[in-house]
Design a protein around this motif. Structure first.
Motif, mmCIF file in Angstrom:
data_model
loop_
_atom_site.group_PDB
_atom_site.id
_atom_site.type_symbol
_atom_site.label_atom_id
_atom_site.label_comp_id
_atom_site.label_asym_id
_atom_site.label_seq_id
_atom_site.Cartn_x
_atom_site.Cartn_y
_atom_site.Cartn_z
ATOM 1 N N THR A 42 -26.573 -13.823 15.728
ATOM 2 C CA THR A 42 -25.758 -12.992 15.324
ATOM 3 C C THR A 42 -25.409 -11.899 16.610
ATOM 4 O OG1 THR A 42 -26.451 -12.722 13.087
ATOM 5 C CG2 THR A 42 -25.330 -10.832 13.877
ATOM 6 N N LYS A 43 -24.375 -11.658 16.679
ATOM 7 C CA LYS A 43 -23.930 -10.757 17.896
ATOM 8 C C LYS A 43 -23.057 -9.696 17.718
ATOM 9 C CE LYS A 43 -21.127 -14.324 20.092
ATOM 10 N NZ LYS A 43 -21.113 -15.115 21.460
ATOM 11 N N CYS A 45 -19.606 -7.517 18.845
ATOM 12 C CA CYS A 45 -18.560 -7.756 19.507
ATOM 13 C C CYS A 45 -17.507 -6.713 19.324
ATOM 14 C CB CYS A 45 -17.784 -9.103 19.224
ATOM 15 S SG CYS A 45 -19.021 -10.380 19.425
ATOM 16 N N ASP A 46 -16.209 -6.729 20.383
ATOM 17 C CA ASP A 46 -15.173 -5.686 20.243
ATOM 18 C C ASP A 46 -14.100 -6.194 19.227
ATOM 19 O OD1 ASP A 46 -16.272 -4.186 22.060
ATOM 20 O OD2 ASP A 46 -14.962 -4.691 23.729
ATOM 21 N N ASP A 47 -13.899 -7.504 19.008
ATOM 22 C CA ASP A 47 -13.089 -8.030 18.073
ATOM 23 C C ASP A 47 -13.505 -9.290 17.307
ATOM 24 O OD1 ASP A 47 -13.032 -9.797 20.225
ATOM 25 O OD2 ASP A 47 -11.172 -9.121 20.939
ATOM 26 N N CYS A 50 -14.529 -12.217 19.633
ATOM 27 C CA CYS A 50 -15.676 -12.154 20.268
ATOM 28 C C CYS A 50 -15.556 -12.205 21.813
ATOM 29 C CB CYS A 50 -16.896 -12.697 19.886
ATOM 30 S SG CYS A 50 -18.403 -12.077 20.177
ATOM 31 N N THR A 51 -14.449 -11.525 22.385
ATOM 32 C CA THR A 51 -14.145 -11.533 23.972
ATOM 33 C C THR A 51 -15.085 -10.710 24.716
ATOM 34 O OG1 THR A 51 -12.547 -9.825 23.495
ATOM 35 C CG2 THR A 51 -11.880 -11.991 23.257
ATOM 36 N N GLU A 53 -18.932 -9.333 24.212
ATOM 37 C CA GLU A 53 -20.224 -9.035 23.493
ATOM 38 C C GLU A 53 -21.165 -7.717 24.155
ATOM 39 O OE1 GLU A 53 -24.359 -11.721 22.960
ATOM 40 O OE2 GLU A 53 -22.729 -12.614 23.670
ATOM 41 N N THR A 64 -17.596 -5.604 15.676
ATOM 42 C CA THR A 64 -17.411 -6.798 14.755
ATOM 43 C C THR A 64 -18.546 -7.481 14.890
ATOM 44 O OG1 THR A 64 -14.951 -6.796 15.232
ATOM 45 C CG2 THR A 64 -16.100 -8.945 14.544
ATOM 46 N N TYR A 66 -20.644 -10.960 14.695
ATOM 47 C CA TYR A 66 -20.297 -12.338 14.806
ATOM 48 C C TYR A 66 -21.238 -13.059 14.370
ATOM 49 C CZ TYR A 66 -19.385 -16.663 17.017
ATOM 50 O OH TYR A 66 -19.037 -18.121 17.182
#
Length: 106
Positions: A42-43, A45-47, A50-51, A53, A64, A66
């Motif tokens: 799990t990480k 992200c901005d969107d 996951c462009t 992290e 978001t 991920y």
């Protein structure tokens, strides 16, 4: 940094004749497959793509979540996922077994 799956195997008090001739002391002794264990990654992200992290978050900041499911069918690219994110409990209330009516996974 990805999720992965491994097969779980059981040794039914067996010796394949390997190393020290003791029960369950060699990889070849674990002859019974009992299932798969999925390790999710799990990480933050901005969107959704996951462009970018983030290693941590500040309270109130949008993010978001991920989840890389290692190919498990538990989380598909749909709205019918089978994973639930529950709130942490310092008292361990969410750690109750699944059959408990107070379990965090209900």
């Amino acid at each position: 940094d990805r999720g992965f799956s491994v097969q779980a195997c059981f040794c039914p008090a067996y010796d394949s004749g390997g190393n020290a001739m003791a029960l369950c002391d060699d990889k070849a002794d674990f002859v019974q497959p009992v299932g798969r264990v999925h390790f999710f990654y799990t990480k933050f992200c901005d969107d959704a793509a996951c462009t970018k992290e983030h290693p941590s978050l500040a309270p109130g900041s949008p993010f978001t979540l991920y989840v890389d499911c290692a190919g498990a069918r538990a989380c598909n690219s749909s709205t019918s996922n089978r994973i639930k994110v529950i709130e942490q409990s310092r008292l361990g209330i969410n750690d109750l077994p699944s059959w408990s009516p107070s379990s965090g996974c209900r």
